[in-house]
Scaffold this motif. Sequence first.
Motif, short mmCIF file in Angstrom:
data_model
loop_
_atom_site.label_atom_id
_atom_site.label_comp_id
_atom_site.label_asym_id
_atom_site.label_seq_id
_atom_site.Cartn_x
_atom_site.Cartn_y
_atom_site.Cartn_z
N UNK A 62 0.84 -1.20 0.00
CA UNK A 62 0.00 0.00 0.00
C UNK A 62 0.88 1.25 0.00
N UNK A 63 0.58 2.17 -0.90
CA UNK A 63 1.27 3.45 -0.97
C UNK A 63 2.76 3.31 -1.29
N UNK A 64 3.15 2.19 -1.89
CA UNK A 64 4.56 1.96 -2.20
C UNK A 64 4.86 2.39 -3.63
N UNK A 65 5.98 3.05 -3.84
CA UNK A 65 6.45 3.38 -5.18
C UNK A 65 7.27 2.22 -5.71
N UNK A 119 -1.03 6.35 -16.12
CA UNK A 119 0.30 6.80 -16.54
C UNK A 119 1.32 6.66 -15.41
N UNK A 120 0.82 6.51 -14.19
CA UNK A 120 1.72 6.35 -13.03
C UNK A 120 2.13 4.89 -12.91
N UNK A 121 3.32 4.59 -13.40
CA UNK A 121 3.80 3.21 -13.40
C UNK A 121 4.36 2.78 -12.04
N UNK A 122 4.54 3.74 -11.13
CA UNK A 122 5.10 3.40 -9.82
C UNK A 122 4.06 2.85 -8.85
N UNK A 123 2.80 3.18 -9.08
CA UNK A 123 1.75 2.70 -8.19
C UNK A 123 1.34 1.27 -8.57
N UNK A 166 -10.92 -18.77 -15.58
CA UNK A 166 -11.95 -18.80 -14.55
C UNK A 166 -11.46 -18.22 -13.22
N UNK A 167 -10.37 -17.50 -13.23
CA UNK A 167 -9.79 -16.98 -11.98
C UNK A 167 -10.75 -15.99 -11.30
N UNK A 168 -10.61 -15.88 -9.99
CA UNK A 168 -11.47 -15.00 -9.18
C UNK A 168 -10.71 -13.79 -8.64
N UNK A 169 -9.60 -13.45 -9.30
CA UNK A 169 -8.74 -12.38 -8.84
C UNK A 169 -9.48 -11.05 -8.73
N UNK A 170 -10.25 -10.70 -9.76
CA UNK A 170 -10.99 -9.42 -9.76
C UNK A 170 -12.02 -9.38 -8.66
N UNK A 171 -12.77 -10.47 -8.50
CA UNK A 171 -13.80 -10.54 -7.46
C UNK A 171 -13.18 -10.38 -6.07
N UNK A 172 -12.09 -11.07 -5.83
CA UNK A 172 -11.43 -11.01 -4.52
C UNK A 172 -10.84 -9.62 -4.26
N UNK A 173 -10.36 -8.96 -5.33
CA UNK A 173 -9.81 -7.62 -5.16
C UNK A 173 -10.92 -6.64 -4.78
N UNK A 174 -12.06 -6.76 -5.43
CA UNK A 174 -13.20 -5.90 -5.12
C UNK A 174 -13.69 -6.16 -3.69
N UNK A 175 -13.78 -7.42 -3.31
CA UNK A 175 -14.24 -7.79 -1.96
C UNK A 175 -13.28 -7.26 -0.89
N UNK A 176 -11.99 -7.29 -1.18
CA UNK A 176 -10.98 -6.82 -0.22
C UNK A 176 -11.13 -5.33 0.04
N UNK A 177 -11.36 -4.55 -1.02
CA UNK A 177 -11.52 -3.10 -0.86
C UNK A 177 -12.84 -2.76 -0.16
N UNK A 210 -11.88 1.97 5.01
CA UNK A 210 -11.03 3.07 5.46
C UNK A 210 -9.73 3.17 4.67
N UNK A 211 -9.42 2.14 3.88
CA UNK A 211 -8.20 2.13 3.08
C UNK A 211 -8.42 2.95 1.80
N UNK A 212 -7.52 3.86 1.54
CA UNK A 212 -7.63 4.73 0.37
C UNK A 212 -7.07 4.03 -0.87
N UNK A 213 -7.93 3.60 -1.81
CA UNK A 213 -7.42 2.93 -3.02
C UNK A 213 -6.60 3.85 -3.92
N UNK A 214 -6.77 5.17 -3.76
CA UNK A 214 -5.97 6.12 -4.55
C UNK A 214 -4.49 5.98 -4.25
N UNK A 215 -4.18 5.57 -3.02
CA UNK A 215 -2.77 5.39 -2.64
C UNK A 215 -2.14 4.22 -3.37
N UNK A 216 -2.98 3.36 -3.94
CA UNK A 216 -2.50 2.24 -4.74
C UNK A 216 -2.54 2.56 -6.23
N UNK A 217 -3.07 3.73 -6.55
CA UNK A 217 -3.15 4.16 -7.94
C UNK A 217 -4.43 3.77 -8.65
N UNK A 218 -5.42 3.24 -7.90
CA UNK A 218 -6.66 2.83 -8.52
C UNK A 218 -7.40 4.02 -9.12
#
Length: 251
Positions: free
Chosen positions: A170-173, A194-198, A216-227, A232-240
């Motif tokens: 999180x929030x790592x360059x 355009x921000x390749x560091x996030x 058939x992977x569930x990566x997207x579903x699990x990512x949405x569920x995690x957020x 309280x976690x700011x997804x902008x800090x991850x570049x979303x």
Amino acid sequence: MQLGKEQHIFKPNSKFEDVIHLYNFDRELRILIFDAIEKIEISLRTKLIYHLSHEFDPWWFQNIAIFKDSGALVETLASLKEEIDRSKDIFIKEHKKKYKEDLRFPPAWKSLEMTSFGSLSKLYGNLKNTVESKNVIAEELGAVNHTYLPSWLQSIAQIRNYCAHHSRLWNKNLPGTPKILSKPPFRWLIDVPTDTQKLYLHLCIIRYMLNIIAPENSFALKMKELLIKYPSVDPNALGFKADWRNEALWN
């Protein structure tokens, strides 16, 4: 959550429970990503072994003639030798016993089981561009040709190391700049960051490759569920991006 890092003054309404939530979010994020990268690693290893062993022979990874940088290859092989020498795996022990007069490494389908994702990505990136399998593997992983895939693999290998060593994401360059396809053959993004560091762009590449390797992977579903689980976690800090959930890649 601090206004000033020297005086350690916290922003208004900062809560200790938010710190805990952020810590837990980051831990679960690493677990999710690590699981996804495992599938990419297995696919890359399989394709390297299969295609290059057919194009050349089972000891292609020792063939200096097909690599661009012989010094880098020597370093990779030295690291591989250390892994093989200390391996307790039965198939390695039996190989050494049966072929003790053969001074070569065990064939690719045995030796490359001992390699890290980082070493696999280095072997691939170091192949000469005239090697036919280099383009074949890139095409099979959705990268069209050898121009793009090395930067993707380097990025993923670095993120894998962060996950393995429990480093914050999180929030790592992030280092490195993945090369982006202008016209990807599979589902991609309308709004490309355009921000390749996030982390977000790198997650998009992982999702893109997963859709090819494991449709058939569930990566997207699990990512949405995690957020959703950690509001309280700011997804902008991850570049979303604000509308990332509406992108075809994530659906």
